[in-house]
Design a protein around this motif. Structure first.
Motif, PDB file in Angstrom:
ATOM      1  N   ILE A  17       0.838  -1.206   0.000  1.00 18.90           N
ATOM      2  CA  ILE A  17       0.000   0.000   0.000  1.00 18.90           C
ATOM      3  C   ILE A  17       0.873   1.256   0.000  1.00 18.90           C
ATOM      4  O   ILE A  17       0.610   2.223  -0.723  1.00 18.90           O
ATOM      5  N   GLY A  18       1.926   1.260   0.813  1.00 15.10           N
ATOM      6  CA  GLY A  18       2.823   2.413   0.850  1.00 15.10           C
ATOM      7  C   GLY A  18       3.521   2.651  -0.477  1.00 15.10           C
ATOM      8  O   GLY A  18       3.646   3.802  -0.935  1.00 15.10           O
ATOM      9  N   THR A  19       3.964   1.567  -1.135  1.00 10.57           N
ATOM     10  CA  THR A  19       4.616   1.715  -2.435  1.00 10.57           C
ATOM     11  C   THR A  19       3.656   2.249  -3.483  1.00 10.57           C
ATOM     12  O   THR A  19       4.004   3.151  -4.267  1.00 10.57           O
ATOM     13  N   LEU A  20       2.442   1.706  -3.521  1.00 12.57           N
ATOM     14  CA  LEU A  20       1.449   2.175  -4.498  1.00 12.57           C
ATOM     15  C   LEU A  20       1.076   3.631  -4.262  1.00 12.57           C
ATOM     16  O   LEU A  20       0.877   4.399  -5.215  1.00 12.57           O
ATOM     17  N   LEU A  21       0.986   4.042  -2.990  1.00  9.88           N
ATOM     18  CA  LEU A  21       0.662   5.434  -2.685  1.00  9.88           C
ATOM     19  C   LEU A  21       1.762   6.368  -3.160  1.00  9.88           C
ATOM     20  O   LEU A  21       1.485   7.436  -3.731  1.00  9.88           O
ATOM     21  N   SER A  22       3.018   5.979  -2.974  1.00  4.48           N
ATOM     22  CA  SER A  22       4.131   6.829  -3.400  1.00  4.48           C
ATOM     23  C   SER A  22       4.200   6.943  -4.920  1.00  4.48           C
ATOM     24  O   SER A  22       4.406   8.026  -5.470  1.00  4.48           O
ATOM     25  N   SER A  24       1.808   6.480  -7.164  1.00  5.38           N
ATOM     26  CA  SER A  24       0.625   7.075  -7.794  1.00  5.38           C
ATOM     27  C   SER A  24       0.349   8.509  -7.350  1.00  5.38           C
ATOM     28  O   SER A  24      -0.602   9.121  -7.840  1.00  5.38           O
ATOM     29  N   SER A  25       1.138   9.066  -6.446  1.00  5.55           N
ATOM     30  CA  SER A  25       0.871  10.407  -5.929  1.00  5.55           C
ATOM     31  C   SER A  25       1.444  11.474  -6.846  1.00  5.55           C
ATOM     32  O   SER A  25       2.436  11.241  -7.556  1.00  5.55           O
ATOM     33  N   SER A  30       2.233  13.497  -0.053  1.00  5.46           N
ATOM     34  CA  SER A  30       1.671  12.139  -0.105  1.00  5.46           C
ATOM     35  C   SER A  30       2.731  11.125  -0.521  1.00  5.46           C
ATOM     36  O   SER A  30       2.667   9.956  -0.107  1.00  5.46           O
ATOM     37  N   GLY A  34       3.605   7.878   1.698  1.00  6.08           N
ATOM     38  CA  GLY A  34       3.659   6.512   1.182  1.00  6.08           C
ATOM     39  C   GLY A  34       4.957   5.810   1.506  1.00  6.08           C
ATOM     40  O   GLY A  34       4.972   4.614   1.849  1.00  6.08           O
ATOM     41  N   ASN A  38       5.385   2.444   3.803  1.00  8.90           N
ATOM     42  CA  ASN A  38       6.194   1.309   3.347  1.00  8.90           C
ATOM     43  C   ASN A  38       7.244   0.940   4.389  1.00  8.90           C
ATOM     44  O   ASN A  38       7.485  -0.251   4.651  1.00  8.90           O
TER      45      ASN A  38
END
Length: 351
Positions: A17-22, A24-25, A30, A34, A38
């Motif tokens: 989740i942390g990797t995807l947030l970083s 895609s931000s 944000s 992320g 992670n």
């Protein structure tokens, strides 16, 4: 490992989740959040260990990542406070240049790139194999793609020159640092630094080449780390005493040579793609530094290969693949067919 670690799969989900947030931000705040999520997911898998060396590596990793995160957030806030914009285009007379330098430094610290490479061999030397695999592969995704986005936003000569110096220094450090190593984890850490230098150089020329390099590196790393985890080998001398005798020895040595980029194995394809794409670019002279560092890396891989192969020559037989399991045979064939893939790519480009 995950079965013995309470809530291990939950921590893996938090990492994802942390990797995807970083990735895609579009806002640095944000992105920083992320990366912190992670880190929160990865740290419990390092701390929950029984040996002292593994706990020490977890503390080192936490301190370094906290330092990188502080550089990242400080650089982004400095750029915003100086120019009141999130635009990161570099200009030597722009007051936001200091913030951009801090931003680049934070990403290099998190990745373990030159000149902030010092922490990676010490941390990986004390970790178990699965944690080393996650550190060498999954933990590189978000910072590497952030470097890609940063270079796309800053298509300037100065920015490209900075990352050329970083990539060349990383490859040379990866080659020199592994020459006197006797521990495989530290050796693979220096190899990771060298490959990160190649990926950074590939970003300057082609995004597709960098992604292909990353995919091949992850594929070889997963096969190698799982093979070493299965055989439980930590020092160089234990390679000759692998549990699965000659077949596992040959598998590990082929994977090491492939990671070093020996033609015609699979790992040579990624380097060949970078060399091909860089010959038409403005930084063609830098490719000689990268090749020199890779030759040094290949030197200690070949030294290890010949020492193991010649000392156990009687154990190797032509029927080793028949007595091997399907997974090991598939890994060997995938590495050995790298030359065929090179010929196919060359034929497609010539048509």
């Amino acid at each position: 490992m995950f079965s013995s670690l309470p809530f291990g799969y939950m921590f893996l989900s938090v990492m994802g989740i942390g990797t995807l947030l970083s990735v895609s931000s579009i806002h640095w705040l944000s992105i920083w959040a992320g990366l912190e999520i992670n880190l929160i997911g990865f740290l419990p898998m390092l701390v929950y260990q029984k040996s002292v060396s593994e706990s020490q590596s977890a503390v080192k990793y936490f301190v370094i990542q906290a330092l990188g995160s502080s550089f990242l957030i400080f650089g982004s806030l400095t750029m915003f406070s100086m120019s009141f914009t999130w635009d990161t285009c570099i200009n030597m007379f722009n007051p936001s240049t200091l913030g951009l330098v801090m931003l680049i430094s934070g990403l290099c610290i998190k990745l373990g790139l030159f000149p902030f490479h010092y922490w990676l061999p010490g941390v990986m030397a004390g970790l178990p194999w699965v944690s080393c695999l996650l550190l060498a592969t999954w933990q590189k995704f978000a910072p590497l793609f952030l470097v890609l986005c940063l270079l796309e936003l800053n298509e300037s000569y100065m920015m490209a020159f900075i990352f050329c110096i970083i990539s060349a220094g990383s490859v040379l450090i990866g080659g020199l640092g592994g020459l006197n190593q006797t521990q495989i984890r530290a050796l693979l850490a220096y190899s990771s630094i060298s490959h990160l230098g190649w990926m950074t150089f590939a970003i300057l020329h082609s995004e597709w080449t960098m992604k292909m390099y990353l995919m091949i590196y992850i594929l070889i790393s997963i096969s190698l780390f799982l093979s070493l985890w299965y055989s439980d080998s930590g020092m160089m001398k234990n390679i000759s005493n692998l549990k699965n005798s000659s077949s596992m020895q040959l598998t590990v040595m082929l994977l090491l040579l492939s990671l070093g980029g020996l033609p015609p194995l699979l790992g040579f394809i990624s380097k060949w793609l970078v060399v091909t794409i860089s010959t038409s670019g403005p930084w063609m002279s830098m490719i000689f530094m990268l090749i020199l560092g890779s030759l040094m890396s290949l030197f200690y891989y070949l030294s290890l290969f010949f020492s193991v192969f010649l000392s156990n020559l009687k154990k190797f037989s032509l029927n080793m693949f028949k007595n091997n399991n399907g997974l090991v045979s598939m890994i060997n064939m995938l590495n050995l067919t790298g030359g065929v893939m090179i010929l196919m790519i060359g034929l497609l480009n010539s048509v």
